[in-house]
Design a protein around this motif. Structure first.
Motif, PDB file in Angstrom:
ATOM      1  N   LEU A  16     -12.022  -1.397 -32.390  1.00  0.00           N
ATOM      2  CA  LEU A  16     -11.289  -2.158 -33.401  1.00  0.00           C
ATOM      3  C   LEU A  16     -10.466  -3.279 -32.773  1.00  0.00           C
ATOM      4  CD1 LEU A  16     -10.073   0.691 -35.765  1.00  0.00           C
ATOM      5  CD2 LEU A  16     -11.807  -1.028 -36.234  1.00  0.00           C
ATOM      6  N   MET A  17      -9.756  -2.969 -31.712  1.00  0.00           N
ATOM      7  CA  MET A  17      -8.929  -3.992 -31.069  1.00  0.00           C
ATOM      8  C   MET A  17      -9.803  -5.080 -30.442  1.00  0.00           C
ATOM      9  SD  MET A  17      -5.846  -3.206 -31.677  1.00  0.00           S
ATOM     10  CE  MET A  17      -4.803  -4.005 -30.511  1.00  0.00           C
ATOM     11  N   GLY A  18     -10.956  -4.688 -29.887  1.00  0.00           N
ATOM     12  CA  GLY A  18     -11.856  -5.675 -29.297  1.00  0.00           C
ATOM     13  C   GLY A  18     -12.412  -6.637 -30.329  1.00  0.00           C
ATOM     14  N   THR A  19     -12.789  -6.119 -31.495  1.00  0.00           N
ATOM     15  CA  THR A  19     -13.309  -7.009 -32.535  1.00  0.00           C
ATOM     16  C   THR A  19     -12.217  -7.913 -33.075  1.00  0.00           C
ATOM     17  OG1 THR A  19     -12.991  -5.297 -34.208  1.00  0.00           O
ATOM     18  CG2 THR A  19     -15.170  -5.461 -33.197  1.00  0.00           C
ATOM     19  N   VAL A  20     -10.987  -7.407 -33.170  1.00  0.00           N
ATOM     20  CA  VAL A  20      -9.883  -8.241 -33.644  1.00  0.00           C
ATOM     21  C   VAL A  20      -9.609  -9.353 -32.641  1.00  0.00           C
ATOM     22  CG1 VAL A  20      -7.390  -8.244 -34.073  1.00  0.00           C
ATOM     23  CG2 VAL A  20      -8.820  -6.495 -35.097  1.00  0.00           C
ATOM     24  N   MET A  42     -11.066   8.888 -30.679  1.00  0.00           N
ATOM     25  CA  MET A  42     -10.063   8.017 -31.304  1.00  0.00           C
ATOM     26  C   MET A  42      -9.699   6.839 -30.403  1.00  0.00           C
ATOM     27  SD  MET A  42      -7.654  10.675 -33.375  1.00  0.00           S
ATOM     28  CE  MET A  42      -6.803   9.435 -34.291  1.00  0.00           C
ATOM     29  N   TYR A  43      -9.617   7.049 -29.093  1.00  0.00           N
ATOM     30  CA  TYR A  43      -9.330   5.934 -28.185  1.00  0.00           C
ATOM     31  C   TYR A  43     -10.488   4.936 -28.150  1.00  0.00           C
ATOM     32  CZ  TYR A  43      -5.088   8.041 -26.309  1.00  0.00           C
ATOM     33  OH  TYR A  43      -3.830   8.551 -26.159  1.00  0.00           O
ATOM     34  N   PHE A  44     -11.726   5.444 -28.184  1.00  0.00           N
ATOM     35  CA  PHE A  44     -12.862   4.519 -28.241  1.00  0.00           C
ATOM     36  C   PHE A  44     -12.865   3.743 -29.556  1.00  0.00           C
ATOM     37  CE2 PHE A  44     -15.075   6.948 -24.816  1.00  0.00           C
ATOM     38  CZ  PHE A  44     -15.257   5.866 -23.968  1.00  0.00           C
ATOM     39  N   GLY A  45     -12.533   4.420 -30.649  1.00  0.00           N
ATOM     40  CA  GLY A  45     -12.424   3.719 -31.928  1.00  0.00           C
ATOM     41  C   GLY A  45     -11.371   2.634 -31.885  1.00  0.00           C
ATOM     42  N   GLN A  98       0.684 -14.779 -35.208  1.00  0.00           N
ATOM     43  CA  GLN A  98       1.101 -13.639 -36.034  1.00  0.00           C
ATOM     44  C   GLN A  98       0.054 -12.522 -36.045  1.00  0.00           C
ATOM     45  OE1 GLN A  98       4.161 -13.248 -37.398  1.00  0.00           O
ATOM     46  NE2 GLN A  98       3.517 -11.173 -37.968  1.00  0.00           N
ATOM     47  N   PRO A  99      -1.234 -12.775 -36.266  1.00  0.00           N
ATOM     48  CA  PRO A  99      -2.222 -11.693 -36.186  1.00  0.00           C
ATOM     49  C   PRO A  99      -2.293 -11.060 -34.786  1.00  0.00           C
ATOM     50  CG  PRO A  99      -3.175 -13.583 -37.293  1.00  0.00           C
ATOM     51  CD  PRO A  99      -1.846 -14.010 -36.767  1.00  0.00           C
ATOM     52  N   PHE A 100      -2.091 -11.892 -33.741  1.00  0.00           N
ATOM     53  CA  PHE A 100      -2.088 -11.366 -32.377  1.00  0.00           C
ATOM     54  C   PHE A 100      -0.923 -10.389 -32.186  1.00  0.00           C
ATOM     55  CE2 PHE A 100      -0.809 -11.763 -27.889  1.00  0.00           C
ATOM     56  CZ  PHE A 100      -1.975 -11.368 -27.294  1.00  0.00           C
ATOM     57  N   ASN A 104       0.620  -8.721 -34.557  1.00  0.00           N
ATOM     58  CA  ASN A 104       0.328  -7.541 -35.379  1.00  0.00           C
ATOM     59  C   ASN A 104      -0.654  -6.602 -34.673  1.00  0.00           C
ATOM     60  OD1 ASN A 104       1.976  -8.578 -37.334  1.00  0.00           O
ATOM     61  ND2 ASN A 104       0.318  -9.343 -38.621  1.00  0.00           N
ATOM     62  N   ALA A 105      -1.651  -7.161 -34.032  1.00  0.00           N
ATOM     63  CA  ALA A 105      -2.636  -6.338 -33.319  1.00  0.00           C
ATOM     64  C   ALA A 105      -1.976  -5.613 -32.148  1.00  0.00           C
ATOM     65  CB  ALA A 105      -3.789  -7.209 -32.837  1.00  0.00           C
ATOM     66  N   LEU A 106      -1.122  -6.298 -31.420  1.00  0.00           N
ATOM     67  CA  LEU A 106      -0.416  -5.648 -30.310  1.00  0.00           C
ATOM     68  C   LEU A 106       0.488  -4.521 -30.813  1.00  0.00           C
ATOM     69  CD1 LEU A 106       0.553  -8.633 -27.982  1.00  0.00           C
ATOM     70  CD2 LEU A 106      -1.191  -6.889 -27.621  1.00  0.00           C
ATOM     71  N   PHE A 107       1.190  -4.764 -31.923  1.00  0.00           N
ATOM     72  CA  PHE A 107       2.052  -3.733 -32.486  1.00  0.00           C
ATOM     73  C   PHE A 107       1.231  -2.528 -32.934  1.00  0.00           C
ATOM     74  CE2 PHE A 107       4.082  -1.719 -36.130  1.00  0.00           C
ATOM     75  CZ  PHE A 107       5.277  -1.319 -35.553  1.00  0.00           C
ATOM     76  N   PHE A 108       0.094  -2.797 -33.594  1.00  0.00           N
ATOM     77  CA  PHE A 108      -0.768  -1.700 -34.042  1.00  0.00           C
ATOM     78  C   PHE A 108      -1.270  -0.884 -32.846  1.00  0.00           C
ATOM     79  CE2 PHE A 108      -5.044  -0.074 -34.916  1.00  0.00           C
ATOM     80  CZ  PHE A 108      -4.743   0.810 -35.931  1.00  0.00           C
ATOM     81  N   GLY A 109      -1.691  -1.551 -31.777  1.00  0.00           N
ATOM     82  CA  GLY A 109      -2.167  -0.842 -30.584  1.00  0.00           C
ATOM     83  C   GLY A 109      -1.073   0.008 -29.965  1.00  0.00           C
ATOM     84  N   GLY A 110       0.147  -0.520 -29.871  1.00  0.00           N
ATOM     85  CA  GLY A 110       1.267   0.252 -29.317  1.00  0.00           C
ATOM     86  C   GLY A 110       1.638   1.432 -30.197  1.00  0.00           C
ATOM     87  N   ALA A 111       1.636   1.217 -31.513  1.00  0.00           N
ATOM     88  CA  ALA A 111       1.960   2.309 -32.432  1.00  0.00           C
ATOM     89  C   ALA A 111       0.900   3.399 -32.373  1.00  0.00           C
ATOM     90  CB  ALA A 111       2.091   1.764 -33.857  1.00  0.00           C
ATOM     91  N   PHE A 112      -0.351   3.013 -32.262  1.00  0.00           N
ATOM     92  CA  PHE A 112      -1.435   3.989 -32.171  1.00  0.00           C
ATOM     93  C   PHE A 112      -1.310   4.820 -30.900  1.00  0.00           C
ATOM     94  CE2 PHE A 112      -5.693   5.454 -31.220  1.00  0.00           C
ATOM     95  CZ  PHE A 112      -6.110   5.950 -32.445  1.00  0.00           C
ATOM     96  N   MET A 113      -0.994   4.158 -29.785  1.00  0.00           N
ATOM     97  CA  MET A 113      -0.824   4.886 -28.525  1.00  0.00           C
ATOM     98  C   MET A 113       0.343   5.863 -28.621  1.00  0.00           C
ATOM     99  SD  MET A 113      -3.145   4.104 -26.504  1.00  0.00           S
ATOM    100  CE  MET A 113      -4.135   2.919 -25.687  1.00  0.00           C
ATOM    101  N   SER A 114       1.430   5.458 -29.269  1.00  0.00           N
ATOM    102  CA  SER A 114       2.571   6.366 -29.441  1.00  0.00           C
ATOM    103  C   SER A 114       2.197   7.554 -30.308  1.00  0.00           C
ATOM    104  CB  SER A 114       3.748   5.624 -30.079  1.00  0.00           C
ATOM    105  OG  SER A 114       4.156   4.569 -29.254  1.00  0.00           O
TER     106      SER A 114
END
Length: 177
Positions: free
Chosen positions: A109-113, A102-105, A125-127, A129-139
């Motif tokens: 995903l974050m690298g392609t974004v 899951m971390y590699f996934g 705004q997309p940047f 959103n991507a940071l928020f998604f990464g933080g939420a995923f880590m949590s």
């Protein structure tokens, strides 16, 4: 024909007595057991066992209070904790494997974004959103570690109370694995 409540071999050898069916023999057997029972073996402390072992090895009685036990070194404790964490990781291979996948996934995903982002004002705004998604995923992934954390915490509390480990070594060994 075997007795209904026992082993035929034990009955033939004289070792089997049904305490309920043979109340007089059972009463005699229990009275004999209680009369010959010794609490000594059940009340021997670890200090008594060490003292006995020390006196057997030296051939003379040893005073347990005078025996100095050497504490293990910091590196020895660290490597033991590292080995224990490794065994725990091997035992829970499925959980660790799923987390790694899951971390590699997430990284892909974050690298392609981030690869698609430009240096223009419209990508703020997309940047975000991507940071928020990464933080939420880590949590979210941190919550998956809670059962293992509770197990580690109980082990740490017991070993810390015994003076075997300190927090830095325990945390470092778990971090390395």
């Amino acid at each position: 024909m075997a007795p209904p409540n026992g082993n035929l071999a034990q009955k033939e050898a004289g070792g089997h007595t049904d305490l309920e069916a043979n109340s007089e023999g059972g009463r005699h057997l229990m009275n004999d057991l209680v009369a010959n029972f010794s609490w000594y073996d059940l009340t021997v402390t670890a200090k008594d066992r060490r003292s006995k072992k020390a006196s057997e090895s030296t051939g003379r009685a040893a005073d347990i209070d005078k025996i100095q036990l050497q504490r293990p070194g910091m590196w020895q404790v660290f490597f033991v904790l590292l080995q224990r964490a490794w065994v725990k990781a091997i035992r829970d291979a499925m959980a660790y494997g799923i987390r790694i996948v899951m971390y590699f996934g997430l990284a892909i995903l974050m690298g392609t974004v981030f690869f698609r982002f430009g240096d223009n004002q419209k990508y703020i705004q997309p940047f975000t959103n991507a940071l928020f998604f990464g933080g939420a995923f880590m949590s979210f992934m941190a919550v998956a570690y809670v059962p293992a954390f509770l197990e580690d915490r109980a082990t740490f509390i017991a070993e810390r109370a015994n003076g075997l480990v300190d927090g830095f070594l325990f945390t470092t060994a778990n971090f390395v694995i």
